[in-house]
Design a protein around this motif. Structure first.
Motif, PDB file in Angstrom:
ATOM      1  N   ASP A   1      -6.838   6.789  -7.005  1.00 26.37           N
ATOM      2  CA  ASP A   1      -6.011   5.901  -6.192  1.00 26.37           C
ATOM      3  C   ASP A   1      -6.616   4.499  -6.100  1.00 26.37           C
ATOM      4  O   ASP A   1      -5.915   3.500  -6.214  1.00 26.37           O
TER       5      ASP A   1
ATOM      6  N   ASP B   1       0.824  -1.202   0.000  1.00 27.25           N
ATOM      7  CA  ASP B   1       0.000   0.000   0.000  1.00 27.25           C
ATOM      8  C   ASP B   1       0.862   1.257   0.000  1.00 27.25           C
ATOM      9  O   ASP B   1       0.525   2.260  -0.639  1.00 27.25           O
TER      10      ASP B   1
ATOM     11  N   VAL C   1      -6.025   1.697  -8.759  1.00 28.43           N
ATOM     12  CA  VAL C   1      -4.837   0.854  -8.632  1.00 28.43           C
ATOM     13  C   VAL C   1      -4.948  -0.041  -7.410  1.00 28.43           C
ATOM     14  O   VAL C   1      -4.624  -1.233  -7.454  1.00 28.43           O
ATOM     15  N   ARG C   2      -5.426   0.507  -6.304  1.00 31.64           N
ATOM     16  CA  ARG C   2      -5.431  -0.244  -5.051  1.00 31.64           C
ATOM     17  C   ARG C   2      -6.346  -1.472  -5.117  1.00 31.64           C
ATOM     18  O   ARG C   2      -5.976  -2.563  -4.660  1.00 31.64           O
TER      19      ARG C   2
ATOM     20  N   VAL D   1       1.382   0.906  -4.659  1.00 32.88           N
ATOM     21  CA  VAL D   1       0.275   1.721  -5.172  1.00 32.88           C
ATOM     22  C   VAL D   1       0.764   3.065  -5.712  1.00 32.88           C
ATOM     23  O   VAL D   1       0.433   3.440  -6.840  1.00 32.88           O
TER      24      VAL D   1
ATOM     25  N   SER E   1       0.701   4.046  -9.735  1.00 36.77           N
ATOM     26  CA  SER E   1      -0.034   5.266 -10.092  1.00 36.77           C
ATOM     27  C   SER E   1       0.868   6.239 -10.833  1.00 36.77           C
ATOM     28  O   SER E   1       0.467   6.845 -11.838  1.00 36.77           O
TER      29      SER E   1
END
Length: 371
Positions: free
Chosen positions: A345, A9, A348-349, A13, A17
């Motif tokens: 965000d 995380d 992608v997460r 991420v 991004s």
């Protein structure tokens, strides 16, 4: 456990991004007939391969560290401080008052006083929005945005009608006395044989920003007040049940946030311009929001994200100078980075979380004994 590891995380991420933003930026550069490879080479060379470029990169990064930390502290209390721009303007005003009207024998004493004044002015500018949010339920986003405009109008009035020297046309104060000029990186690190950071505005304020990172880390994760701020951010109901007073925490968190944003005034006003001018913040208060989001509201992440945006600012200036890429396109590239690291965000997460969950289930099935 259905979440990805903390390291993924914090690292994967933002990196993915950033990669997506870089790919889309490259496509935009291709569309206007320029080479993205050459553009990236110029950005790296102009921002990182020369000491003067590093000086500009770190100067911009210093501003973004202060505003990023300001957003991060407020966010830990579930407050979205959009007022960093106005708080930095008032912090710059506090710096100017200390430097212009008090005679200082040495820059170090002036720096301490200016830091205290900048933090105080920034904190006071955040106090009213904080009080309105805590006691009246006024939305902190709306009030802090409105206070940005009030700060700009106030600063404009003071520079035009009160603090501008007689006979001067530019809305700015007089230049600060020589005794309060801060040492630049060129003064600190150059030698007669090896001149470094020539002409760049990076100065000793960068080390103040690093101390601010340490302060925020210690405050949020090593003090009772930091625990209360985080508890308030996770659940106001649980925090109230635990004896934490929400009004007190909201006000204190915003005061600290405003003080950190105000400290930016040292770098832009005392360190670079050496006088108070209009628009000294140059949008750094808003860039701080992206820096905090990309840095996951952790001081180390804020530091790294601030350096990245400092690179984008300085590298973008190099592109505008040496290529046919217009300056406006550099703003588009910066906006793409903000878009992918902030608003998109979860794009992608969420796939990453599903991938880690699937991998964990496969490992669990292989570890189960055969019947």
């Amino acid at each position: 456990m259905d979440r990805m590891p903390a390291w993924a995380d914090a690292v994967l991420v933002p990196l993915i991004s950033l990669l997506l933003a870089a790919i889309l930026s490259a496509l935009v550069i291709l569309a206007i007939g320029e080479s993205p490879v050459e553009a990236f080479r110029l950005m790296v060379e102009g921002a990182l391969m020369r000491s003067a470029g590093w000086g500009y990169t770190l100067y911009y990064a210093t501003n973004f560290i202060f505003t990023g930390l300001a957003v991060a502290v407020a966010f830990h209390a579930r407050l979205f401080n959009i007022g960093g721009e106005g708080q930095a303007m008032l912090g710059a005003l506090g710096v100017a008052l200390v430097c212009l009207y008090i005679p200082w024998p040495h820059w170090s004493l002036a720096l301490l006083a200016a830091s205290a004044s900048a933090a105080l002015f920034g904190a006071l500018w955040a106090l009213i929005p904080a009080y309105l949010q805590a006691t009246r339920g006024s939305h902190i986003v709306i009030t802090t945005i409105m206070f940005n405009f009030i700060a700009a109008a106030l600063l404009n009035y003071l520079l035009v009608n009160v603090m501008k020297p007689a006979g001067m046309m530019e809305p700015a104060t007089a230049t600060f006395p020589q005794a309060v000029h801060l040492p630049t990186f060129q003064d600190m690190f150059s030698t007669a044989a090896t001149p470094l950071f020539r002409g760049s505005p990076a100065n000793v304020t960068f080390f103040v920003a690093l101390l601010a990172c340490l302060f925020v880390w210690a405050l949020i994760w090593r003090t009772r007040l930091g625990y209360e701020i985080r508890a308030q951010g996770h659940s106001e109901t649980a925090a109230r049940y635990a004896g934490i007073r929400p009004v007190r925490i909201v006000v204190i968190a915003m005061l600290i946030s405003g003080a950190l944003a105000g400290l930016m005034g040292i770098n832009s006003t005392m360190g670079e311009a050496e006088r108070l001018i209009l628009n000294s913040t140059e949008g750094a208060g808003f860039i701080g929001i992206a820096v905090a989001l990309m840095g996951r509201n952790h001081p180390l992440g804020v530091l790294l994200a601030a350096i990245l945006f400092g690179f984008l600012y300085q590298g973008g200036a190099e592109l505008a100078l040496w290529t046919n890429i217009p300056r406006e396109l550099i703003v588009v590239i910066q906006a793409l980075v903000i878009l992918f690291t902030g608003a998109l965000d979860n794009m992608v997460r969420m796939p990453l979380e599903r991938a880690f969950l699937a991998a964990r289930r496969r490992r669990t099935r292989r570890a189960e004994p055969a019947e």
